[in-house]
Design a protein around this motif. Structure first.
Motif, short mmCIF file in Angstrom:
data_model
loop_
_atom_site.label_atom_id
_atom_site.label_comp_id
_atom_site.label_asym_id
_atom_site.label_seq_id
_atom_site.Cartn_x
_atom_site.Cartn_y
_atom_site.Cartn_z
N MET A 30 0.85 -1.18 -0.08
CA MET A 30 -0.12 0.10 0.15
C MET A 30 0.98 1.34 0.06
SD MET A 30 -3.05 -1.11 2.51
CE MET A 30 -3.85 0.45 2.75
N ALA A 31 1.88 1.23 0.80
CA ALA A 31 2.92 2.39 0.69
C ALA A 31 3.42 2.44 -0.46
CB ALA A 31 3.94 2.20 1.89
N THR A 32 3.89 1.58 -1.16
CA THR A 32 4.58 1.49 -2.57
C THR A 32 3.49 2.21 -3.52
OG1 THR A 32 5.97 -0.40 -1.90
CG2 THR A 32 5.66 0.34 -4.42
N ILE A 53 4.13 5.84 -5.59
CA ILE A 53 3.69 5.58 -7.02
C ILE A 53 2.83 6.51 -7.63
CG2 ILE A 53 3.48 4.14 -9.11
CD1 ILE A 53 4.88 1.85 -7.59
N GLY A 54 1.85 6.54 -6.83
CA GLY A 54 0.53 7.53 -7.38
C GLY A 54 1.19 8.85 -7.12
N LEU A 55 1.81 9.17 -6.09
CA LEU A 55 2.22 10.55 -5.83
C LEU A 55 3.30 11.11 -6.81
CD1 LEU A 55 2.50 10.61 -1.99
CD2 LEU A 55 0.86 11.74 -3.12
N ILE A 56 4.04 10.11 -7.07
CA ILE A 56 5.08 10.27 -8.17
C ILE A 56 4.53 10.69 -9.46
CG2 ILE A 56 7.16 9.42 -9.65
CD1 ILE A 56 8.07 8.28 -6.92
N ALA A 57 3.41 9.74 -9.84
CA ALA A 57 2.77 9.86 -11.15
C ALA A 57 1.74 11.13 -11.36
CB ALA A 57 1.68 8.45 -11.43
N GLY A 58 1.32 11.64 -10.10
CA GLY A 58 0.49 12.69 -10.21
C GLY A 58 1.25 13.91 -10.29
N THR A 59 2.35 14.15 -9.59
CA THR A 59 3.36 14.92 -9.72
C THR A 59 3.85 15.21 -10.98
OG1 THR A 59 3.84 14.84 -7.31
CG2 THR A 59 5.17 16.14 -8.60
#
Length: 131
Positions: free
Chosen positions: A18-20, A24-30
Motif C-alpha cells: 500500500m505504501a509503495t 507511485i501514485g504521488l510520483i505519477a500525479g506530480t
C-alpha cells in the motif's frame, strides 16, 4: 505461534504494498502536473489537451464531447462502489452492536448520543453548505 507470525508478516507485506502504491501514485500525479506546466508554458497546449481528454477529463461536462477520461471513469466507479458497500456495512455493524447490548438503559444512552451526534453533524454540514 507460526499462525500469528504469518498473519503479522502478511499484514506487513500488505502495508508495504500500500505504501509503495501510494508513493507511485504521488510520483505519477506530480509528474503529470509538471508535464502540464511544461507543455502549456512551451506552447504545446494541444498536446496537453489530448492527454487531458484521454486520461483526466470529466466526461459529464458539455465540452467533453470527444473525451475518454479513463481515470475519471475508474475513479467514479471506485467511489460509487465504496458508497455501495459502506452504507450497508455500517448499518449492519450498528444493528449487530445494538442487538448485543442487554442493558436497556445503556442502549437508551447510546441511542440518545447517536441521534444527537447525527443531528449535530447534520446541522454543522448545513451551516457549512450555507443553507
Amino acid at each position: 505461534m507460526n499462525k500469528t507470525h504469518t498473519s503479522t508478516n502478511n499484514a506487513n507485506k500488505l502495508a508495504i504494498k500500500m505504501a509503495t502504491a501510494l508513493i507511485i501514485g504521488l510520483i505519477a500525479g506530480t509528474s503529470f502536473i509538471f508535464l502540464r506546466e511544461k507543455l502549456i508554458s512551451s506552447g504545446n497546449s494541444d498536446t496537453w489537451t489530448m492527454i487531458n481528454n484521454l486520461l483526466f477529463q470529466d466526461i459529464t461536462k458539455p465540452e467533453a464531447n470527444n473525451a475518454i477520461g479513463i481515470f475519471y471513469i475508474v475513479g467514479q466507479l471506485f467511489i460509487n462502489s465504496l458508497q455501495l458497500v459502506i452504507v450497508p456495512m455500517v448499518f449492519t455493524s450498528i444493528t449487530l452492536a445494538m442487538c448485543n447490548i442487554s442493558d436497556t438503559k445503556k442502549l437508551g444512552r447510546i441511542s440518545y448520543k447517536t441521534i444527537l451526534g447525527f443531528l449535530g453533524t447534520s446541522v454543522f454540514a448545513l451551516i457549512l453548505a450555507g443553507i
